[in-house]
Scaffold this active site. Structure first.
Site, PDB file in Angstrom:
ATOM      1  N   SER B  21      68.196  55.417  57.969  1.00 52.48           N
ATOM      2  CA  SER B  21      67.106  54.868  57.306  1.00 52.48           C
ATOM      3  C   SER B  21      66.146  55.900  56.586  1.00 52.48           C
ATOM      4  O   SER B  21      66.008  56.928  57.319  1.00 52.48           O
ATOM      5  CB  SER B  21      66.381  53.927  58.388  1.00 52.48           C
ATOM      6  OG  SER B  21      65.229  53.527  57.971  1.00 52.48           O
ATOM      7  N   ASN B 127      63.010  49.505  64.127  1.00 54.14           N
ATOM      8  CA  ASN B 127      62.414  51.001  64.181  1.00 54.14           C
ATOM      9  C   ASN B 127      61.002  51.018  64.869  1.00 54.14           C
ATOM     10  O   ASN B 127      59.843  50.364  64.702  1.00 54.14           O
ATOM     11  CB  ASN B 127      62.115  51.522  62.908  1.00 54.14           C
ATOM     12  CG  ASN B 127      61.238  52.784  62.518  1.00 54.14           C
ATOM     13  OD1 ASN B 127      61.172  53.504  63.729  1.00 54.14           O
ATOM     14  ND2 ASN B 127      61.065  53.233  61.411  1.00 54.14           N
ATOM     15  N   CYS B 130      58.671  55.602  64.406  1.00 56.85           N
ATOM     16  CA  CYS B 130      58.220  56.353  63.285  1.00 56.85           C
ATOM     17  C   CYS B 130      57.050  57.130  63.579  1.00 56.85           C
ATOM     18  O   CYS B 130      55.874  56.378  64.128  1.00 56.85           O
ATOM     19  CB  CYS B 130      57.925  55.499  62.134  1.00 56.85           C
ATOM     20  SG  CYS B 130      57.134  56.512  60.822  1.00 56.85           S
ATOM     21  N   LYS B 165      66.080  51.535  67.335  1.00 59.15           N
ATOM     22  CA  LYS B 165      66.110  53.091  67.341  1.00 59.15           C
ATOM     23  C   LYS B 165      64.749  53.711  67.814  1.00 59.15           C
ATOM     24  O   LYS B 165      63.782  53.430  67.877  1.00 59.15           O
ATOM     25  CB  LYS B 165      65.668  53.367  65.745  1.00 59.15           C
ATOM     26  CG  LYS B 165      65.924  54.631  65.280  1.00 59.15           C
ATOM     27  CD  LYS B 165      65.965  54.911  63.847  1.00 59.15           C
ATOM     28  CE  LYS B 165      66.063  56.338  63.422  1.00 59.15           C
ATOM     29  NZ  LYS B 165      66.248  56.499  62.063  1.00 59.15           N
TER      30      LYS B 165
END
Lengths: 259, 304
Positions: B21, B127, B130, B165
């Site tokens: 990604s 996700n 981040c 993730k």
């Protein structure tokens, strides 16, 4: 059409101040490359460092399909590329990005280069000359020895030089020469510039006050170089834009108007 | 069946190599540089509910054997994803993994619901790691309670394969991994980037506009392998490994540590052909070792 191939170096010239010109036998890039576009050059296949490619603007494409880059050593990556020799092969991705817009037929193109910014300006100059334009060139550098291809430039168009230390031509920034000389010529002007940030900043008020269009070649650290990662975004009056895909050619006022 | 083929739940991957990604956007730009249909799959840029402008530049800084990024999840948002970006992905003949990111649990749930009916993708990658956004993102991945909430809420509304993730920026990644597994994750993808910072000694300012960023590239490879090894021992669900993979040998190493699939990230910037070059090399490796399938090496690091 973007090529992603290894190409052989067929020319190497070491210019003043350690600037190196490399010529590649890269027919696919030669077919499509336009002034203002760049190529993302892989520094080395073997080493994990430097890791990223280096985006370098196209300096010239010769009639026999040689793609040239004029490279200043500013760090490890550019130094390693410059240390390459004739016969070496490097992986190139390109031509990438938006090119300079060619001027209208009734326009006098005015080219402005600061330092190594002469690299893409030279390519544009040659294309304009081939197209029958009579461009003017304003070219500034830190010192006399940093002015590249002086004789060649003087023989091809009207050139106004400046150096920061006054060791050649007028002392000062090349942008200071513009108001003084531009109006010696008449007609409609369109401007093209490549150089360091202070040069762009100093050009902005002049362009704005005369409402002159001025395309500049912008720079930012890049990762993918093809518009996918959004790593090279630059602030413009319309929000963030990718230097690699929306640029590297931008209208000066889109970037520097607010500053 | 190809010797590189592997299956995670109901999803068949022709080989274990996916593109991570944030590297290939929504695929379109890279189609000129690499045959996307030869890889096992591509993971989209994380989609947020609303468009995100991204962080202040500079967003990329090269560091020894790697790079820091602080892109800040610049993406067109859910609506423009649906109207502008999904069409290309629909035509791709490989697995599409859609990555999503939210500022709140409600964001994650809303995006999940909106894309659930799309049948061109089989895997949702959540996700929660981040490092470059102020609200949401990594906060969900650092706190086991929030991890549990976000994963279980998405699980409740999605029948897709769910990959979570994970961030490596935690004291005990095994704990977060177990929590995600218990909350309904089908697999775990790790690692996202390591938080990092670089300062320009001449100006005294941070080199990134966002001050901090995420470190990726070969510099983090040994750190990533350790995290994968930790998680492999902590959970029973498959691992999708990533973090500095630069060559086919790295893929083997990640698989030995416990990854069943891998994702290639930053190295694609240096060499977009890397996945295509690695495929025949992995096949040769399998044959040379007398294996029936590359899958046989997953987690098989030999510890005397």
């Amino acid at each position: 059409m973007i090529a992603n191939l290894k190409y052989r170096i067929i020319k190497k010239v070491v210019h003043n101040s350690g600037v190196v010109e490399l010529g590649f036998d890269a027919p696919e890039i030669a077919d499509y490359g336009l002034p203002g576009q760049f190529v993302n050059i892989q520094v080395s296949e073997k080493l994990p460092h430097p890791f990223l490619r280096r985006p370098i603007s196209i300096h010239d494409i010769t009639v026999n399909g040689e793609v040239c880059f004029l490279i200043k050593k500013v760090g490890t990556g550019t130094k390693m590329i410059c240390d390459s020799e004739i016969g070496d092969e490097l992986s190139l991705i390109g031509p990438s990005g938006k090119p300079f817009t060619m001027p209208n037929a009734n326009c006098t193109p005015v080219l402005i280069a600061g330092g190594i910014g002469i690299a893409p300006i030279y390519f544009l100059l040659n294309r304009l000359l081939n197209e029958g334009f009579e461009p003017l060139l304003f070219y500034g550098a830190g010192t006399s020895s940093e002015i590249l291809k002086k004789k060649e430039l003087i023989s091809s168009c009207k050139v106004y030089f400046a150096t920061d230390d006054g060791s050649f031509a007028k002392q000062g920034m090349v942008s200071e020469l513009l108001p003084q000389h531009i109006f010696e010529n008449s007609g409609e002007f369109c401007f093209y510039a490549c150089g360091p940030q202070p040069m762009f900043k100093s050009l902005a008020p002049f362009m704005k006050s005369h409402n002159f269009p001025c395309e500049i070649s912008a720079e930012e650290n890049m990762a993918c170089g093809i518009g996918a990662c959004y790593g090279c975004s630059l602030k413009t009056k319309d929000g963030y834009k990718r230097v690699c895909k929306d640029g590297p050619i931008f209208e000066l006022s889109d970037i520097f108007e607010e500053q | 069946m190809s010797i590189l083929e592997t299956k995670l739940g109901p999803v068949i991957f022709r080989n274990p190599i996916l593109l991570a990604s944030g590297i290939v956007g929504f695929g379109e730009e890279y189609r000129e540089l690499i045959d996307l249909e030869r890889v096992g799959g591509i993971v989209t840029k994380s989609i947020s509910l609303l468009p995100r402008p991204g962080n202040k530049p500079p967003r990329i800084v090269e560091t020894p054997c790697g790079m820091l990024n602080s892109i800040g999840l610049e993406n067109p948002g859910l609506e423009r994803f649906l109207t502008e970006k999904k069409q290309f992905l629909e035509t791709l003949k490989t697995n599409v993994v859609i990555s999503i990111a939210g500022s709140s649990i409600e964001d994650y749930v809303e995006i999940t619901r909106a894309i659930e009916p799309l049948d061109f993708f089989s895997v949702l990658e959540i996700n929660i790691s981040c490092p470059n956004v102020r609200e949401g993102g990594i906060l969900f991945g650092k706190d086991p309670h929030l991890t549990e909430s976000v994963v279980s809420r998405i699980r409740a509304v999605s029948g897709k394969e769910l990959w979570v993730k994970l961030t490596p920026n935690v004291t005990d990644i095994g704990l977060i991994a177990r929590v995600a597994e218990e909350a309904g994750a089908d697999a775990l993808a790790l690692v996202n980037t390591f938080e990092g910072m670089a300062i320009d000694i001449n100006t005294g300012k941070p080199k990134l506009g966002n001050v901090i960023g995420g470190l990726s590239g070969p510099a983090i490879k040994p750190l990533a392998i350790k995290k994968i090894w930790d998680v492999y021992q902590a959970v029973n669900i498959p691992i999708v490994g990533m973090g500095g993979i630069c060559c086919w040998q790295d893929i083997v190493e990640f698989m030995l540590a416990g990854a069943q699939l891998v994702q290639i990230g930053s190295a694609l910037f240096a060499n977009p052909k890397l996945p295509i070059i690695a495929i025949p090399k992995l096949e040769e490796f399998v044959v040379g070792k007398g294996l029936n399938s590359l899958n046989e090496i997953v987690g098989k690091v030999i510890i005397d």
